[in-house]
Design an enzyme around this catalytic site. Structure first.
Site, PDB file in Angstrom:
ATOM      1  N   LYS A 112      53.694  26.818  35.614  1.00 28.74           N
ATOM      2  CA  LYS A 112      54.673  26.209  36.519  1.00 28.74           C
ATOM      3  C   LYS A 112      55.139  27.202  37.580  1.00 28.74           C
ATOM      4  CE  LYS A 112      56.509  22.585  33.471  1.00 28.74           C
ATOM      5  NZ  LYS A 112      56.223  21.420  34.318  1.00 28.74           N
ATOM      6  N   HIS A 150      64.015  15.777  35.943  1.00 33.78           N
ATOM      7  CA  HIS A 150      63.359  15.390  34.699  1.00 33.78           C
ATOM      8  C   HIS A 150      63.259  13.866  34.588  1.00 33.78           C
ATOM      9  CE1 HIS A 150      63.529  15.260  30.023  1.00 33.78           C
ATOM     10  NE2 HIS A 150      62.295  15.120  30.470  1.00 33.78           N
ATOM     11  N   ASN A 159      67.101  16.407  26.022  1.00 35.19           N
ATOM     12  CA  ASN A 159      66.280  17.019  24.977  1.00 35.19           C
ATOM     13  C   ASN A 159      67.080  17.979  24.103  1.00 35.19           C
ATOM     14  OD1 ASN A 159      63.757  15.785  25.154  1.00 35.19           O
ATOM     15  ND2 ASN A 159      63.204  16.986  26.944  1.00 35.19           N
ATOM     16  N   GLU A 193      53.361  21.819  30.663  1.00 29.23           N
ATOM     17  CA  GLU A 193      54.653  22.402  30.255  1.00 29.23           C
ATOM     18  C   GLU A 193      54.458  23.840  29.769  1.00 29.23           C
ATOM     19  OE1 GLU A 193      58.938  21.562  29.544  1.00 29.23           O
ATOM     20  OE2 GLU A 193      57.385  20.924  30.911  1.00 29.23           O
TER      21      GLU A 193
END
Length: 729
Positions: free
Chosen positions: A407, A450, A500, A402
């Site tokens: 990424k 996700h 989240n 993350e």
């Protein structure tokens, strides 16, 4: 034709044998109020036939009857108790008349016979089924109990233990199990179902089968000795109390009702069922659980509509192995989409393949698959250190560390190795998709996907639409998620997306309580036992990983500085700085050791108190009400903001994302259902008591407007028509 209604018809089949065929418009049969009334009329016609020798019930659909029409439930539940009771008496009189026909009866059952469909066939003397049968009584999962005689007939047919297992758990069983426990009398191939049922009827008509003796136990008290009854019902009540708990009254009510009715014949037992059903139907829990069912149907229907013009991906790829990558690869392969799993080192690939193999072995141990199936599935996961095979994949999901730089680099490199029409997705949990898209030449082919950990258990997949994501990209990823057996919900892009984004204000409420001197153990106990979360916030942080939460907290603070930037060092900071990362390294709010099954077991750790003392005021007690309010207000406010900003499209999708992604207590129905049940004005009064705690406790203007006008978030439901009208619906 003896009788024709909108959803069923009655006709002669052959000499003296009539058939009653359920054949509703559309793809499935439902036992709605109109069908119950129509069934009563059809039975009235049968009662006038002097030459009737037998009756066969069957369906013209792929399933017999999938259950009651649950879309009617919320309006039925608003009918006054006396009227609802009257309608149940009417409905049960219909099934009693079916059961009391002076001829043998048989149900030829194919596919699903659930809820009212199951209760309908329990009223016949014999039941013949096809191998694809699923039969059961799922009512307790909806906060109610069987209301058409299921709690009376099933125990008298199967015995108390087998019936209690099905009714209390809301279970359904397949053909083999149904035959074993006596729920059906035989299983035949679909093409032989009607002929087989006619053959049984002829035997009964000719006297080779004693259909009257078969019927009689359903009319009498339950045949149990006092000792047997005490054992059966005591064990059942204990198990239900342990599994369902106090927040789900339906299972224990069902068990107690069956126990009380055991010593009575059919009529008195049905009266007891009626008296138990009606109060359950008026509970908030029933409304919430029915709401979840309807929301689930809505969300899945929306996904189906979205994907009707796209082809489901036939080949997928995962970037980044490990636990998450292995979990995604397993789920894709298990559901029939082969997957290439790429990583930059062998160790991670081994970990990913081990995770997939472990999950498959669990299926093997449970008897769900054989060794051949296991080998077949694992062979469709192709581990690789390079991009071999990526030119053939339709969709790629990135599941690397993350970190936005990592990424972006991985996604940009992958884009050069795939076809121009291949969809790329990121499994990021917090980083905005539009930011990651900046690294790509074809941002329209990119979106967020996700997954939640553990992938094989968590039903939700958040599909995140970036600023440039095309409709086709979203549709393809939704199609893949649906193929994997997941519930995809499309949200718009922002830091943390939906789940989240609303979770971290909840954690912020927890941190503030700790700062002000609350005990984390008490907070966990209150949020689990009183509010109903599967885990309290401290335990959840240990499971998620305190290092993960610490990083995500910083991302959320940068994205929403006005509300989520804190001006103090909190418990998450203190534990992170002490290298206490939760279960992953055995040290978090608790210390963890493996139990005999290899699962982490939490133990008290005195060192935590010293660490928390550095970031907390002296310990003081908080009421349960204050703990719940201070934990839930920041989350609910943020959920409302997400709806107002268009991050999430509807209250239904928000509530399902919370239930499926975070484990929001189902008996509350989600944040919006909880708000509607509590009342927006009452919620506003509660929230205003805590406004001094900061911006997270400030109620959004849209919610204030709802409170001023006493408006709910879900469309108001009108009560069903008076009972006299329902009978002739």
């Amino acid at each position: 034709m003896l009788y024709k209604g909108d959803t069923l018809y009655l006709d002669w089949l052959e000499d003296g044998i009539a058939e009653l065929v359920f054949d509703a418009p559309g793809s499935v049969n439902k036992l709605d109020t109109a069908t119950v009334a129509s069934l009563g009329e059809a039975i009235g016609v049968l009662e006038q036939q002097s030459d009737l020798k037998g009756l066969l019930l069957r369906s013209n659909k792929a399933a017999f009857i999938v259950g009651a029409d649950i879309t009617e439930f919320l309006s039925l539940f608003l009918v006054p108790e006396e009227q609802l009771s009257q309608w149940l008496h009417f409905a049960n009189s219909v099934f009693n008349r079916l059961e009391d026909l002076p001829v043998p009866t048989i149900a030829a059952v194919n596919g699903y016979a659930l809820g009212g469909g199951c209760e309908c066939v329990l009223a016949t003397d014999y039941r013949l089924a096809t191998p694809d049968l699923r039969i059961g009584l799922p009512e307790t999962k909806l906060g109610i109990m069987p209301g058409f005689g299921g709690s009376v007939r099933m125990p008298r047919m199967l015995g108390a233990d087998s019936a209690l297992e099905i009714i209390a758990a809301g279970k359904d069983v397949g053909a083999d199990q149904a035959l074993k426990i006596g729920l059906v009398d035989g299983v035949v191939k679909a093409e032989k179902l009607v002929e087989g049922a006619k053959a049984v009827l002829r035997q009964a008509i000719n006297g080779d089968l004693d259909w009257k003796a078969k019927r009689q136990p359903k009319l009498e008290p339950l045949k149990l000795s006092k000792i047997e009854a005490t054992m059966s019902f005591t064990i059942a009540k204990g198990m239900v109390a342990q599994t369902a708990g106090k927040h789900y009254p339906a299972p224990i009510t069902a068990v107690k009702t069956i126990e009380a009715a055991a010593r009575f014949g059919r009529e008195e037992a049905l009266n007891l069922e009626n008296k138990s059903f009606v109060p359950l139907a008026h509970t908030n829990e029933a409304r919430a659980l029915v709401g979840i069912f309807l929301n689930d149907q809505y969300v899945k229907g929306k996904a189906k509509k979205l994907t009707k013009d796209v082809e489901t991906p036939k080949q997928a790829a995962v970037l980044g192995a490990g636990i998450m990558g292995g979990g995604i690869a397993y789920q894709s392969a298990w559901k029939g989409v082969p997957v290439v799993m790429k990583d930059i080192n062998d160790k991670s690939l081994t970990l990913g393949m081990t995770e997939a193999a472990k999950l498959l072995n669990k299926q093997l141990e449970r008897g769900k698959i054989d060794g051949l199936k296991l080998a077949g599935v694992i062979s469709t996961i192709h581990p690789t250190l390079d991009y071999a095979g990526f030119d053939r994949v339709d969709v790629v999901v990135e599941a690397v560390v993350e970190n936005p730089k990592v990424k972006k680099a991985v996604l940009a490199e992958t884009e050069q190795k795939v076809r121009p029409d291949t969809v790329l997705a990121s499994n990021t949990s917090t980083i905005p998709i539009s930011e990651l898209a900046n690294a790509l030449e074809r941002p329209e082919n990119f979106c967020g996907m996700h997954f939640f950990n553990p992938v094989h258990r968590m039903p939700l997949v958040e599909i995140i639409r970036g600023e440039k994501s095309s409709d086709e990209t979203i549709a393809k990823v939704v199609a893949w998620a649906s193929k994997m057996g997941k519930t995809p919900i499309v949200v718009n892009d922002c830091p943390g997306f939906f789940v989240n984004r609303v979770l971290f204000p909840y954690f912020a409420g927890f941190s503030q309580l700790l700062r002000d001197g609350a005990d984390f153990r008490k907070i966990d106990k209150v949020m689990e036992k009183q509010f109903g979360w599967p885990m309290g916030p401290a335990y959840l942080l240990d499971v998620v990983g305190i290092d993960t939460a610490h990083h995500a907290q910083a991302v959320m603070a940068a994205g929403f500085p006005q509300r989520m930037q804190k001006d103090y060092r909190d418990a998450i900071d203190a534990l992170f700085d002490a290298n206490r990362f939760g279960q992953k390294n055995g040290l978090g709010f608790w210390r963890y050791k493996e139990d005999s099954k290899g699962k982490p077991k939490k133990e008290e750790d005195a060192a935590v108190e010293d660490l928390l003392a550095e970031v907390s005021q002296p310990k003081r007690d908080f009421s349960e009400e204050e703990i719940i309010a201070r934990m839930m207000i920041p989350m609910v406010n943020e959920v409302v903001r997400c709806l107002e900003e268009g991050i999430i499209a509807t209250p239904a999708e928000a509530d399902m994302a919370l239930v499926y992604g975070l484990g929001f207590p189902p008996f509350h129905g989600g944040a919006f259902r909880w708000l509607d049940t509590l009342g927006s004005a009452k919620y506003l009064d509660m929230a205003q008591q805590y406004q001094h705690l900061g911006p997270l406790y400030e109620v959004p203007e849209g919610l204030r407007n709802k409170a001023r006008h006493n408006e709910p978030y879900y469309p108001p439901v009108e009560p069903a028509r008076p009972v006299g009208d329902l009978k002739t619906a």
